[in-house]
Design a protein around this motif. Structure first.
Motif, PDB file in Angstrom:
ATOM      1  N   SER A   3      46.910  36.827  33.998  1.00  0.00           N
ATOM      2  CA  SER A   3      45.698  36.079  34.333  1.00  0.00           C
ATOM      3  C   SER A   3      45.559  34.853  33.447  1.00  0.00           C
ATOM      4  CB  SER A   3      44.475  36.983  34.171  1.00  0.00           C
ATOM      5  OG  SER A   3      43.265  36.288  34.420  1.00  0.00           O
ATOM      6  N   GLU A   4      44.877  33.866  33.967  1.00  0.00           N
ATOM      7  CA  GLU A   4      44.521  32.671  33.220  1.00  0.00           C
ATOM      8  C   GLU A   4      43.011  32.486  33.246  1.00  0.00           C
ATOM      9  OE1 GLU A   4      48.300  29.616  33.917  1.00  0.00           O
ATOM     10  OE2 GLU A   4      46.370  29.255  34.912  1.00  0.00           O
TER      11      GLU A   4
ATOM     12  N   SER B 111      36.525  29.201  34.894  1.00  0.00           N
ATOM     13  CA  SER B 111      37.169  29.739  36.087  1.00  0.00           C
ATOM     14  C   SER B 111      38.360  30.574  35.650  1.00  0.00           C
ATOM     15  CB  SER B 111      37.608  28.630  37.037  1.00  0.00           C
ATOM     16  OG  SER B 111      38.595  27.821  36.427  1.00  0.00           O
TER      17      SER B 111
ATOM     18  N   TYR C 116      39.018  40.475  37.385  1.00  0.00           N
ATOM     19  CA  TYR C 116      39.910  40.334  38.534  1.00  0.00           C
ATOM     20  C   TYR C 116      40.647  41.646  38.750  1.00  0.00           C
ATOM     21  CZ  TYR C 116      39.279  35.402  39.399  1.00  0.00           C
ATOM     22  OH  TYR C 116      38.748  34.196  39.744  1.00  0.00           O
TER      23      TYR C 116
ATOM     24  N   THR D  20      43.408  26.170  28.853  1.00  0.00           N
ATOM     25  CA  THR D  20      43.889  27.318  29.640  1.00  0.00           C
ATOM     26  C   THR D  20      44.339  28.413  28.694  1.00  0.00           C
ATOM     27  OG1 THR D  20      44.598  25.934  31.494  1.00  0.00           O
ATOM     28  CG2 THR D  20      45.573  28.135  31.317  1.00  0.00           C
TER      29      THR D  20
ATOM     30  N   LYS E 262      44.168  40.536  42.217  1.00  0.00           N
ATOM     31  CA  LYS E 262      44.130  39.093  42.440  1.00  0.00           C
ATOM     32  C   LYS E 262      42.816  38.587  43.034  1.00  0.00           C
ATOM     33  CE  LYS E 262      47.849  40.122  44.321  1.00  0.00           C
ATOM     34  NZ  LYS E 262      49.002  40.246  45.262  1.00  0.00           N
ATOM     35  N   GLU E 263      41.846  39.463  43.174  1.00  0.00           N
ATOM     36  CA  GLU E 263      40.552  39.033  43.681  1.00  0.00           C
ATOM     37  C   GLU E 263      39.480  39.163  42.605  1.00  0.00           C
ATOM     38  OE1 GLU E 263      41.103  40.206  48.409  1.00  0.00           O
ATOM     39  OE2 GLU E 263      39.444  41.005  47.235  1.00  0.00           O
ATOM     40  N   GLU E 264      38.553  38.220  42.599  1.00  0.00           N
ATOM     41  CA  GLU E 264      37.451  38.280  41.654  1.00  0.00           C
ATOM     42  C   GLU E 264      36.526  39.429  42.033  1.00  0.00           C
ATOM     43  OE1 GLU E 264      35.368  34.554  40.535  1.00  0.00           O
ATOM     44  OE2 GLU E 264      33.529  35.692  40.910  1.00  0.00           O
TER      45      GLU E 264
ATOM     46  N   ARG F 205      41.936  33.081  37.303  1.00  0.00           N
ATOM     47  CA  ARG F 205      42.712  33.559  38.430  1.00  0.00           C
ATOM     48  C   ARG F 205      43.677  34.631  37.938  1.00  0.00           C
ATOM     49  NH1 ARG F 205      46.980  28.668  39.924  1.00  0.00           N
ATOM     50  NH2 ARG F 205      47.464  28.023  37.780  1.00  0.00           N
ATOM     51  N   GLN F 206      44.158  35.415  38.897  1.00  0.00           N
ATOM     52  CA  GLN F 206      45.120  36.459  38.585  1.00  0.00           C
ATOM     53  C   GLN F 206      46.333  36.251  39.474  1.00  0.00           C
ATOM     54  OE1 GLN F 206      44.004  40.577  39.417  1.00  0.00           O
ATOM     55  NE2 GLN F 206      45.117  41.275  37.605  1.00  0.00           N
ATOM     56  N   PHE F 207      47.485  36.405  38.899  1.00  0.00           N
ATOM     57  CA  PHE F 207      48.740  36.136  39.596  1.00  0.00           C
ATOM     58  C   PHE F 207      49.331  37.412  40.191  1.00  0.00           C
ATOM     59  CE2 PHE F 207      48.869  31.791  38.360  1.00  0.00           C
ATOM     60  CZ  PHE F 207      48.262  31.736  37.129  1.00  0.00           C
TER      61      PHE F 207
ATOM     62  N   ARG G  62      31.536  38.548  37.918  1.00  0.00           N
ATOM     63  CA  ARG G  62      31.362  37.298  37.190  1.00  0.00           C
ATOM     64  C   ARG G  62      30.116  37.429  36.325  1.00  0.00           C
ATOM     65  NH1 ARG G  62      31.913  31.313  38.148  1.00  0.00           N
ATOM     66  NH2 ARG G  62      33.586  31.838  39.589  1.00  0.00           N
TER      67      ARG G  62
END
Lengths: 114, 112
Positions: free
Chosen positions: A74-75, A65, A49, A20, A52-54, A67-69, A57
């Motif tokens: 982001s991770e 994979s 992102y 991660t 918070k939405e992709e 994600r955004q907080f 890609r």
């Protein structure tokens, strides 16, 4: 103001493990993008992102994979690591979600897979 | 498919001499074009960008680039190179959203 920060700076993993990577954007920036830079090559787009939405890609397998907080950090997660995943992973942030918005890059995380 | 080609892998220039780094792109529509510089241990820094309008764009650190649609080129220039300009230079074209497609880069060495 602090720029884009990434952690950790360096990471060593073995094949098959999971990793991660973390990115904190510039304050006020809502878009985060991830790139992979293999030695001797230009960066290759992995994900974008925004709010918070992709939003985009790149051509990477499902082992990757992200994600955004809510705070816009982001991770990036990579499962079942392969030797070929060894690279510098760059995070970039921008105010908006289009190419009009200048992207600011972090220093990167150097991942070595043994 | 969208792509960026930087024909020169490595260039050596004498300090004070002029510099031109080549970039060719393949893109269906009007491209958004960028030049970034990467120094060892540093992230990418934007030198300049072209979206539309004047085909000669000025950037930071004394760099400029010229967009030539007929040649699908966006070459980077500097009239007088300084030793601190030694770095890796990347040309990129904007794709969907904020996604950038980068070339493989040109390494610039500066000799004294």
């Amino acid at each position: 103001d602090a720029g884009v920060t990434q952690s950790p700076t360096h990471l060593i993993k073995t094949r098959g493990q999971h990793v991660t990577l973390r990115c904190s954007p510039i304050s006020g920036h809502k878009s985060v993008s991830w790139y992979q830079q293999v030695l001797g090559q230009g960066p290759q787009f992995i994900f974008q992102y925004y709010e918070k939405e992709e939003r985009g890609r790149g051509n990477f397998p499902d082992r990757f994979s992200a994600r955004q907080f809510p705070n816009y950090s982001s991770e990036l997660n990579v499962n079942a690591l392969l030797l070929g995943d060894s690279a510098l992973y760059l995070c970039a942030s921008s105010l908006g979600a289009t190419a009009y918005n200048e992207q600011f890059f972090g220093p990167g995380t150097r991942l070595t897979v043994l | 498919a969208q792509s960026v080609t930087q024909p020169d892998i490595h260039i050596t220039v004498s300090e004070g001499a002029s510099l031109e780094l080549r970039c060719n792109y393949s893109y269906g529509a009007t491209p958004y074009l960028f030049w970034y510089v990467q120094s060892p241990g540093q992230g990418l820094q934007l030198l300049l960008k072209y979206f539309s309008g004047d085909t000669l764009v000025q950037g930071i650190k004394g760099f400029e680039a010229e967009f030539k649609r007929s040649q699908s080129s966006f070459n980077l220039r500097k009239p007088s190179v300084h030793w601190s300009d030694a770095a890796e230079y990347f040309c990129a074209v904007g794709a969907q959203g904020t996604a950038l497609i980068f070339g493989k880069g040109t390494t610039l060495s500066v000799s004294s």
